[in-house]
Design a protein around this motif. Structure first.
Motif, PDB file in Angstrom:
ATOM      1  N   ILE A 127       2.889   7.052   8.585  1.00  9.62           N
ATOM      2  CA  ILE A 127       4.028   7.943   8.320  1.00  9.62           C
ATOM      3  C   ILE A 127       5.349   7.229   8.626  1.00  9.62           C
ATOM      4  O   ILE A 127       6.294   7.266   7.825  1.00  9.62           O
ATOM      5  CB  ILE A 127       3.896   9.226   9.160  1.00  9.62           C
ATOM      6  N   ASP A 128       5.397   6.581   9.770  1.00  9.31           N
ATOM      7  CA  ASP A 128       6.652   5.927  10.183  1.00  9.31           C
ATOM      8  C   ASP A 128       7.051   4.785   9.254  1.00  9.31           C
ATOM      9  O   ASP A 128       8.225   4.424   9.181  1.00  9.31           O
ATOM     10  CB  ASP A 128       6.523   5.409  11.620  1.00  9.31           C
ATOM     11  N   SER A 129       6.061   4.230   8.549  1.00  8.99           N
ATOM     12  CA  SER A 129       6.373   3.150   7.608  1.00  8.99           C
ATOM     13  C   SER A 129       6.682   3.675   6.210  1.00  8.99           C
ATOM     14  O   SER A 129       6.847   2.900   5.266  1.00  8.99           O
ATOM     15  CB  SER A 129       5.207   2.156   7.541  1.00  8.99           C
ATOM     16  N   GLY A 130       6.748   5.002   6.071  1.00 12.38           N
ATOM     17  CA  GLY A 130       7.163   5.589   4.800  1.00 12.38           C
ATOM     18  C   GLY A 130       6.050   5.822   3.812  1.00 12.38           C
ATOM     19  O   GLY A 130       6.312   6.076   2.634  1.00 12.38           O
ATOM     20  N   ASP A 171       4.507  12.886   2.510  1.00 14.57           N
ATOM     21  CA  ASP A 171       3.529  13.968   2.514  1.00 14.57           C
ATOM     22  C   ASP A 171       2.419  13.706   3.526  1.00 14.57           C
ATOM     23  O   ASP A 171       1.987  12.562   3.714  1.00 14.57           O
ATOM     24  CB  ASP A 171       2.900  14.123   1.132  1.00 14.57           C
ATOM     25  N   LEU A 172       1.957  14.790   4.156  1.00 13.53           N
ATOM     26  CA  LEU A 172       0.732  14.785   4.949  1.00 13.53           C
ATOM     27  C   LEU A 172      -0.165  15.843   4.326  1.00 13.53           C
ATOM     28  O   LEU A 172       0.114  17.041   4.424  1.00 13.53           O
ATOM     29  CB  LEU A 172       1.015  15.112   6.414  1.00 13.53           C
ATOM     30  N   SER A 216       2.813   8.125   2.439  1.00 12.74           N
ATOM     31  CA  SER A 216       2.167   9.428   2.527  1.00 12.74           C
ATOM     32  C   SER A 216       0.733   9.252   3.014  1.00 12.74           C
ATOM     33  O   SER A 216       0.119   8.193   2.807  1.00 12.74           O
ATOM     34  CB  SER A 216       2.177  10.125   1.163  1.00 12.74           C
ATOM     35  N   VAL A 217       0.218  10.297   3.662  1.00 16.46           N
ATOM     36  CA  VAL A 217      -1.106  10.230   4.260  1.00 16.46           C
ATOM     37  C   VAL A 217      -1.956  11.388   3.760  1.00 16.46           C
ATOM     38  O   VAL A 217      -1.502  12.534   3.695  1.00 16.46           O
ATOM     39  CB  VAL A 217      -1.024  10.277   5.799  1.00 16.46           C
ATOM     40  N   ILE A 237       0.856  -1.195   0.000  1.00 14.71           N
ATOM     41  CA  ILE A 237       0.000   0.000   0.000  1.00 14.71           C
ATOM     42  C   ILE A 237       0.891   1.245   0.000  1.00 14.71           C
ATOM     43  O   ILE A 237       1.780   1.400   0.837  1.00 14.71           O
ATOM     44  CB  ILE A 237      -0.961  -0.012   1.198  1.00 14.71           C
ATOM     45  N   ASP A 238       0.658   2.133  -0.947  1.00 18.05           N
ATOM     46  CA  ASP A 238       1.504   3.315  -1.150  1.00 18.05           C
ATOM     47  C   ASP A 238       1.024   4.546  -0.394  1.00 18.05           C
ATOM     48  O   ASP A 238       1.832   5.334   0.094  1.00 18.05           O
ATOM     49  CB  ASP A 238       1.553   3.658  -2.650  1.00 18.05           C
ATOM     50  N   VAL A 239      -0.293   4.754  -0.351  1.00 15.52           N
ATOM     51  CA  VAL A 239      -0.868   5.953   0.257  1.00 15.52           C
ATOM     52  C   VAL A 239      -2.000   5.534   1.187  1.00 15.52           C
ATOM     53  O   VAL A 239      -2.843   4.701   0.821  1.00 15.52           O
ATOM     54  CB  VAL A 239      -1.416   6.927  -0.817  1.00 15.52           C
ATOM     55  N   VAL A 240      -2.010   6.107   2.390  1.00  9.52           N
ATOM     56  CA  VAL A 240      -3.070   5.838   3.358  1.00  9.52           C
ATOM     57  C   VAL A 240      -3.998   7.046   3.420  1.00  9.52           C
ATOM     58  O   VAL A 240      -3.541   8.193   3.556  1.00  9.52           O
ATOM     59  CB  VAL A 240      -2.486   5.533   4.750  1.00  9.52           C
TER      60      VAL A 240
END
Length: 438
Positions: A94-97, A125-126, A99-100, A73-76
């Motif tokens: 975020i800690d797993s790299g 990115d946030l 973007s959110v 999964i790339d983006v949460v």
């Protein structure tokens, strides 16, 4: 072509809109991102609840780890709302790299600065366009379009529930309770409407706006906040008589006193000149007026809530962060947010004009008593209207005054003195501020 895989935390009103928009606009979004978007997993509380048509059941999970610990999964995308467990989930992503993208204004108001710092450190990115104003691109405007300017002031209608209630009260003379009940019946207000009508929701959004507009890092609980429960139909009548409209506003502006910068942030009902555009934003619409030092005023308006308007902002952020990730430019959006501890001006230092509604006993000397108490604190009366008078039953009458610009602390002292001296005032004075619009 690589597919960008999305993990969705939450699938309520906004989450459902996100799923619909990504499915319906798949080909257009793929072109803009440079790769197809795929909703890989969706975290829900109740797996048996009816969801968006076409969302496969094998993509639905009640286990957060299925989203947060899946390296594919790339983006949460977080649309759960509230502070916990959303904060922990966002931190893990975020800690797993990853973007959110989030629509969570409460989370950002309470923990925004630390989450931005965490994302910057991780190089991801946030993005949070949907946290304020639904589909109105105000965050994007502040972060990108006004990056070359200095924002000096903002003033906005950012809660559709309160705006709807005030609109119905003004247009049809409804009392607050009746207008609120109608808003609930139409689905514009929650069963427990406190966060909306008491100003908390607008205060959260103002803190988020202040982060982008002023680079302000302020505790959300320090924002001066009033709701609309005390507004009565008579206030709308008197406001109209003086040429104003009552709106619930989020106001922020930069102040400099003796070379020292502070930020003024406040949420409360206020009077707007009836001829202004902002005063004529009605119903559940939102609008935000931004003023730049070079640009001058700029008004953004539109639907501030709902599944698809909010989903438009969420998916726009998804397109941005997914495209950045594919091009190796992840984290650029987060690096553009620069925050610093900011002095928050106390409410007593606010300077504006005021609407004062007194309920007084019609006795000789009452007006002289009130005017004297105001004059003692250099609060000057601009206009005055009295309704009723000479009531043989001793019922109080309404006296409304509009003042010139005065300092809030001085006004408070004057009203306290007026209330103490003599048996003139029947009930606490109702105070509304006049919004700082040219």
């Amino acid at each position: 072509m690589k597919t960008v895989r999305l993990g969705l935390l939450g699938c309520g009103t906004v989450g459902g809109g996100v799923v619909r928009l990504i499915r319906e606009n798949a080909s257009v979004l793929a072109t803009r991102v440079g790769a197809p978007l795929e909703i890989a997993k969706v975290l829900v509380r109740d797996p048996n609840k009816d969801r968006v048509p076409g969302l496969e059941r094998d993509r639905i999970t009640t286990d957060a780890a299925a989203v947060l610990d899946d390296p594919s999964i790339d983006v949460v995308v977080e649309v759960l709302g509230g502070v916990e467990p959303a904060k922990g989930y966002v931190e893990r992503a975020i800690d797993s790299g990853r973007s959110v993208v989030t629509a969570n204004k409460m989370l950002l108001a309470v923990h925004g600065p630390e989450l931005v710092e965490r994302a910057e450190k991780a190089g991801v990115d946030l993005a949070f366009e949907a946290s304020v104003g639904g589909g109105i691109p105000v965050i994007r405007t502040l972060r990108e379009a006004l990056t070359s300017d200095s924002v000096t002031r903002l003033c906005g209608i950012v809660n559709g529930t309160s705006n709807y209630i005030l609109t119905r009260m003004r247009q049809d003379g409804m009392p607050f309770a009746t207008a609120l009940r109608e808003a609930q019946d139409k689905g514009y207000a929650e069963a427990d409407p406190g966060l909306d009508v008491d100003g908390g929701d607008a205060a959260h959004k103002l803190v988020v706006l202040a982060m982008l507009a002023f680079g302000a890092r302020v505790p959300h609980e320090a924002v001066y906040t009033e709701g609309i429960r005390d507004i009565e139909p008579i206030d709308h009548e008197f406001a109209a008589r003086f040429g104003y409209t009552v709106k619930h506003l989020a106001i922020g502006q930069v102040r400099e006193v003796h070379g020292k910068k502070s930020v003024e942030l406040r949420v409360h009902p206020a009077l707007l000149p009836a001829h202004t555009t902002l005063a004529n934003v009605n119903g559940v619409l939102n609008a935000i007026l931004l003023e730049g030092r070079a640009l001058g005023p700029c008004l953004l308006s539109g639907r501030g809530a709902g599944d698809l308007p909010t989903a438009v902002s969420v998916v726009a952020d998804v397109v941005d962060v997914a495209g950045a990730r594919l091009s190796g430019a992840g984290g650029r959006m987060t690096r553009s947010v620069r925050l610093a501890e900011t002095h928050l001006a106390p409410i007593d230092d606010v300077e504006c004009a005021y609407y004062l509604r007194f309920q007084v006993f019609d006795r000789p000397g009452v007006l002289a008593h009130i005017a004297g108490a105001l004059a003692e604190e250099n609060v000057s009366i601009l206009e005055m209207v009295q309704r009723g008078g000479g009531d043989a039953r001793g019922e109080p009458v309404q006296v409304v005054m509009m003042t010139h610009v005065a300092r809030e602390g001085a006004l408070r002292r004057a009203l306290a003195a007026a209330a103490k001296g003599g048996d003139y005032i029947a009930k606490p004075t109702h105070v509304l501020r006049v919004a700082p619009l040219a």
